[in-house]
Design a protein around this motif. Structure first.
Motif, PDB file in Angstrom:
ATOM      1  N   LYS A  61       0.838  -1.201   0.000  1.00 54.63           N
ATOM      2  CA  LYS A  61       0.000   0.000   0.000  1.00 54.63           C
ATOM      3  C   LYS A  61       0.876   1.255   0.000  1.00 54.63           C
ATOM      4  O   LYS A  61       0.642   2.188  -0.770  1.00 54.63           O
ATOM      5  CB  LYS A  61      -0.923   0.010   1.216  1.00 54.63           C
ATOM      6  N   ARG A  62       1.909   1.266   0.829  1.00 57.25           N
ATOM      7  CA  ARG A  62       2.801   2.426   0.906  1.00 57.25           C
ATOM      8  C   ARG A  62       3.546   2.630  -0.416  1.00 57.25           C
ATOM      9  O   ARG A  62       3.735   3.767  -0.863  1.00 57.25           O
ATOM     10  CB  ARG A  62       3.766   2.272   2.061  1.00 57.25           C
ATOM     11  N   ALA A  63       3.949   1.537  -1.060  1.00 52.10           N
ATOM     12  CA  ALA A  63       4.614   1.642  -2.365  1.00 52.10           C
ATOM     13  C   ALA A  63       3.656   2.252  -3.390  1.00 52.10           C
ATOM     14  O   ALA A  63       4.041   3.124  -4.178  1.00 52.10           O
ATOM     15  CB  ALA A  63       5.091   0.270  -2.833  1.00 52.10           C
ATOM     16  N   HIS A  64       2.410   1.821  -3.369  1.00 50.60           N
ATOM     17  CA  HIS A  64       1.402   2.343  -4.288  1.00 50.60           C
ATOM     18  C   HIS A  64       1.196   3.840  -4.061  1.00 50.60           C
ATOM     19  O   HIS A  64       1.169   4.628  -5.011  1.00 50.60           O
ATOM     20  CB  HIS A  64       0.089   1.574  -4.084  1.00 50.60           C
ATOM     21  N   MET A  65       1.052   4.240  -2.818  1.00 49.85           N
ATOM     22  CA  MET A  65       0.827   5.651  -2.495  1.00 49.85           C
ATOM     23  C   MET A  65       2.042   6.502  -2.872  1.00 49.85           C
ATOM     24  O   MET A  65       1.890   7.628  -3.357  1.00 49.85           O
ATOM     25  CB  MET A  65       0.506   5.828  -1.010  1.00 49.85           C
ATOM     26  N   THR A  66       3.231   5.961  -2.689  1.00 53.61           N
ATOM     27  CA  THR A  66       4.446   6.677  -3.069  1.00 53.61           C
ATOM     28  C   THR A  66       4.496   6.849  -4.581  1.00 53.61           C
ATOM     29  O   THR A  66       4.857   7.912  -5.087  1.00 53.61           O
ATOM     30  CB  THR A  66       5.691   5.929  -2.569  1.00 53.61           C
ATOM     31  N   ARG A  67       4.105   5.796  -5.308  1.00 49.87           N
ATOM     32  CA  ARG A  67       4.054   5.871  -6.764  1.00 49.87           C
ATOM     33  C   ARG A  67       3.086   6.967  -7.207  1.00 49.87           C
ATOM     34  O   ARG A  67       3.399   7.775  -8.078  1.00 49.87           O
ATOM     35  CB  ARG A  67       3.596   4.514  -7.324  1.00 49.87           C
ATOM     36  N   ILE A  68       1.907   6.990  -6.609  1.00 51.95           N
ATOM     37  CA  ILE A  68       0.904   8.003  -6.957  1.00 51.95           C
ATOM     38  C   ILE A  68       1.436   9.401  -6.661  1.00 51.95           C
ATOM     39  O   ILE A  68       1.268  10.322  -7.462  1.00 51.95           O
ATOM     40  CB  ILE A  68      -0.412   7.755  -6.187  1.00 51.95           C
ATOM     41  N   ALA A  69       2.067   9.568  -5.521  1.00 48.25           N
ATOM     42  CA  ALA A  69       2.578  10.884  -5.128  1.00 48.25           C
ATOM     43  C   ALA A  69       3.656  11.385  -6.091  1.00 48.25           C
ATOM     44  O   ALA A  69       3.833  12.595  -6.246  1.00 48.25           O
ATOM     45  CB  ALA A  69       3.138  10.827  -3.713  1.00 48.25           C
ATOM     46  N   SER A  70       4.358  10.478  -6.743  1.00 49.09           N
ATOM     47  CA  SER A  70       5.432  10.903  -7.629  1.00 49.09           C
ATOM     48  C   SER A  70       4.961  11.163  -9.058  1.00 49.09           C
ATOM     49  O   SER A  70       5.745  11.619  -9.888  1.00 49.09           O
ATOM     50  CB  SER A  70       6.551   9.856  -7.641  1.00 49.09           C
ATOM     51  N   LEU A  71       3.681  10.908  -9.350  1.00 48.60           N
ATOM     52  CA  LEU A  71       3.169  11.178 -10.690  1.00 48.60           C
ATOM     53  C   LEU A  71       3.138  12.684 -10.935  1.00 48.60           C
ATOM     54  O   LEU A  71       2.864  13.460 -10.018  1.00 48.60           O
ATOM     55  CB  LEU A  71       1.750  10.618 -10.843  1.00 48.60           C
ATOM     56  N   PRO A  72       3.393  13.094 -12.167  1.00 50.54           N
ATOM     57  CA  PRO A  72       3.345  14.528 -12.451  1.00 50.54           C
ATOM     58  C   PRO A  72       1.913  15.046 -12.340  1.00 50.54           C
ATOM     59  O   PRO A  72       0.964  14.345 -12.666  1.00 50.54           O
ATOM     60  CB  PRO A  72       3.851  14.637 -13.896  1.00 50.54           C
TER      61      PRO A  72
END
Length: 86
Positions: A61-72
């Motif tokens: 879940k944390r990896a997913h949220m980090t991925r989302i946060a890094s999207l432009p």
């Protein structure tokens, strides 16, 4: 902002304007999301113990949220002067 986006934003604001306890209102969605991550882990590792499965699910879940946060983020249309277009 498109009319659909504006209507959705207004709807969300009206809803939250009528919701005194946001945590309780969003609890079912948070619970469903946590269960989803746990199901994924248990499908991949069927013999894993519950405590370890919970840790792996939380990490996913944390990896997913980090991925989302890094999207432009989408930028609003601006003119050559940097001012928002009319």
């Amino acid at each position: 902002m498109s009319s659909k986006s504006r209507a959705g934003r207004i709807g969300a604001l009206v809803r939250w304007g009528k919701t005194p306890d946001r945590t309780a209102a969003t609890a079912p969605a948070r619970r469903a999301a946590s269960e989803r991550w746990l199901r994924e882990v248990q499908a991949e590792f069927p013999d894993i113990d519950d405590a370890t499965a919970q840790k792996l699910a939380e990490a996913r879940k944390r990896a997913h949220m980090t991925r989302i946060a890094s999207l432009p983020r989408k930028r609003k249309a601006t003119g050559s002067s940097g001012q928002k277009a009319a």
